[in-house]
Design an enzyme around this catalytic site. Structure first.
Site, short mmCIF file in Angstrom:
data_model
loop_
_atom_site.label_atom_id
_atom_site.label_comp_id
_atom_site.label_asym_id
_atom_site.label_seq_id
_atom_site.Cartn_x
_atom_site.Cartn_y
_atom_site.Cartn_z
CG ASN A 1 -4.99 3.07 8.43
OD1 ASN A 1 -4.97 2.07 7.83
ND2 ASN A 1 -5.47 4.34 8.29
CD GLU B 1 -4.71 7.21 9.96
OE1 GLU B 1 -4.38 8.47 10.58
OE2 GLU B 1 -4.88 6.00 10.16
CE1 TYR C 1 0.19 2.91 13.48
CE2 TYR C 1 -2.00 3.63 12.88
CZ TYR C 1 -0.72 3.25 12.35
OH TYR C 1 -0.23 3.09 11.38
CD1 TRP D 1 2.03 11.27 10.36
CD2 TRP D 1 2.23 12.58 8.64
NE1 TRP D 1 2.12 11.25 8.93
CE2 TRP D 1 1.62 11.66 8.23
CE3 TRP D 1 2.71 13.57 7.54
CZ2 TRP D 1 1.83 11.24 6.49
CZ3 TRP D 1 2.36 14.05 6.05
CH2 TRP D 1 1.82 12.58 5.86
CD GLU E 1 -1.12 3.71 8.28
OE1 GLU E 1 -1.65 4.64 9.64
OE2 GLU E 1 -2.35 3.88 7.42
CG HIS F 1 -1.21 9.17 3.77
ND1 HIS F 1 -1.41 7.52 4.13
CD2 HIS F 1 -1.67 9.30 5.00
CE1 HIS F 1 -1.33 6.95 5.61
NE2 HIS F 1 -0.88 8.25 6.12
NE ARG G 1 -3.28 2.54 2.50
CZ ARG G 1 -3.42 3.09 3.61
NH1 ARG G 1 -3.17 2.97 4.99
NH2 ARG G 1 -4.18 4.79 3.93
C1 BGC Z 1 -1.29 7.34 9.36
C2 BGC Z 1 0.62 7.29 9.08
C3 BGC Z 1 0.84 7.01 10.45
C4 BGC Z 1 0.96 6.21 11.78
C5 BGC Z 1 1.57 6.56 12.66
C6 BGC Z 1 -1.69 6.89 10.96
O1 BGC Z 1 -1.92 8.14 11.42
O2 BGC Z 1 -2.09 7.02 8.56
O3 BGC Z 1 0.74 8.01 8.27
O4 BGC Z 1 2.09 7.93 10.05
O5 BGC Z 1 -0.48 6.50 11.58
O6 BGC Z 1 1.79 7.64 13.28
#
Ligand code: BGC
Length: 468
Positions: free
Chosen positions: A310, A168, A312, A430, A378, A123, A78
């Site tokens: 995505n 996102e 985390y 970022w 992600e 993005h 991707r």
């Molecule tokens: C984003 C990525 C970022 C990653 C880790 C996501 O929110 O799509 O661009 O690097 O999180 O923070």
């Protein structure tokens, strides 16, 4: 990890984004995008005032990226297109052929290795020229994005079959137009993110329809949008207030975008009523949350061919404490997330490792949005600089996560079709610059040729991919 296998056709991938890896910020006719402008202004808004001017140099070193992909044995990759590399002022009035050539080489290189490209149109990095006309706050951007999407399908769609319109929209609208720590740095609290998100949803839906009406029959691809979400649980499972706050937390995060696209073309009822009530109390004549017309609702509903998620991290949630200092824009949701001291931290302070949260979130998506096919587009864990190449602990997090998603498939019956690690290579994270490293491959940013070296996690991930 249990010894069971993933389904035969499971997609094993890794993800990147144009601004985070390409560099070549003004090479060969590329126009500036909002991150070019923002990082060049300095002002300590990015770690050590770093920029993506060079980043991983993927604009010229793309073959090095292909080698990394090959070493991992991925089935999918991707990446995102830099809108202003293709269309320097954002419109199809002028097409930068060198930009087209670059993505053609990359796509063809992937296909030669039998790797399926999954391509994101935007993005976080729209052209500065678009921002100068209002960016996502402007309704005009909806049509311009539609034209851009049409151009990309026509140019690359003979070979690209998996499209993601926008990455996102939650963060793209919140951080850019409300919190203001992402470009263009607007702090229109309580208004900006809703307006930007509104236009993103419409732009996404139009881009889906263009594909569906003009390209799908011939190209046979599919189009979606990448939505991010935490998983959230009540801080005190027995507290009604915490349960309600948790529901609002998920609604103002995931359902804000997922309900219109996957359910009924409209925002969640609770979101509408909370914001309208608050707007009234503030003496406003209309709600701060814009409304879709009946025609727009019909246009938006059902505009995703699969679900891109995505994930985390996870939060425990309680009602917002009005006396505590809160991130901007948190007052409508009336909820705040806290973390559990037992959860390990991976890299940046927001990233608490909670693999079981992903399994629960997958089940939630299955139940809430009609049991769609899901790709985890992600997921990842970072190290702060200087990172360990032998990142045993980080691989441990990946293993736990893979075990959880396998249970999501085999026990919960989630139609999970693929898993993409964020990220293929260390890159420009970022506002945290190069200090936070999410790569499966280490990039030495000190050396001019930006060498890529596999972390232990890459070696282990390759084994999982190989053995499915
Ligand atoms: C984003 C990525 C970022 C990653 C880790 C996501 O929110 O799509 O661009 O690097 O999180 O923070």
């Amino acid at each position: 990890m249990e010894s069971s296998k993933f389904p035969d056709s499971f997609a094993w991938g890794a993800s990147t984004a144009a601004y985070q890896i390409e560099g070549g910020w003004d090479a060969d006719g590329k126009g500036p995008n909002i991150w070019d402008t923002f990082t060049h202004q300095g002002g300590d808004r990015v770690y050590k005032n770093q920029t993506g001017d060079v980043a991983c140099g993927s604009y010229t070193l793309w073959e090095e990226d292909l080698k990394c992909i090959k070493q991992l044995g991925l089935t999918h990759y991707r990446f995102s297109l830099s809108w202003s590399r293709l269309l320097p002022d954002g419109t199809t009035g002028f097409i930068n052929q060198k930009g087209v050539d670059y993505y053609n080489k990359l796509i063809d290189g992937l296909l030669e290795m039998n790797v399926i490209p999954m391509v994101t149109l935007c993005h976080f990095d729209h052209p500065q020229a678009i921002e100068d006309q209002g960016g996502w706050l402007s309704e005009k951007t909806v049509e311009i994005f539609e034209q851009y999407a049409r151009f990309c399908y026509a140019t690359f769609g003979d070979r690209v079959k998996l499209w993601i319109t926008i990455n996102e929209p939650y963060f793209a609208s919140k951080l850019s137009y409300e919190v203001g720590n992402f470009p263009p740095g607007k702090k229109e609290v309580g208004v900006g993110a809703y307006q930007a998100g509104h236009n993103m949803i419409k732009a996404h839906a139009k881009a889906w329809h263009v594909y569906n009406n003009c390209f799908k029959d011939k190209q046979k691809g599919r189009v979606s949008i990448a939505l991010d979400s935490d998983w959230a649980e009540p801080l005190d499972a027995d507290s009604l207030a915490d349960q309600e706050a948790t529901m609002r937390y998920m609604i103002f995060r995931l359902h804000w975008f997922a309900n219109p696209i996957f359910i009924d073309g409209d925002y969640p009822a609770i979101m509408k009523s909370v914001i309208s009530q608050k707007s009234k109390e503030e003496g406003l004549k209309t709600s701060r949350l814009p409304e879709f017309t009946a025609e727009e609702k019909a246009m938006i509903k059902g505009t995703a061919d699969f679900f891109c998620l995505n994930y985390y991290t996870t939060r425990k949630v309680k009602p917002l404490d009005s006396t505590s200092s809160q991130p901007l824009g948190n007052s409508d949701v009336g909820a705040e997330g806290v973390t559990d001291p037992d959860w390990p931290l991976a890299g940046p302070e927001w990233l608490l490792v909670v693999p079981w949260g992903l399994r629960k979130l997958l089940a939630h998506v299955k139940d809430s949005f009609g049991d769609p096919e899901i790709f985890i587009t992600e997921n990842g864990f970072a190290q702060t600089d200087p990172p360990l190449l032998h990142d045993v602990q980080r691989w441990g997090y990946f293993q736990e996560t893979l075990a959880e998603i396998l249970k999501a498939i085999t026990v919960d019956g989630v139609k999970l079709k693929g898993y993409f690690v964020w990220s293929l290579i260390d890159n420009f994270e970022w506002t945290l610059g190069y200090n936070v490293r999410f790569g499966l491959f280490h990039v030495d940013f000190e050396q001019p040729n930006l060498p890529r070296t596999p972390y232990f996690s890459a070696v282990e991930y390759a084994k999982v991919v190989k053995g499915n």
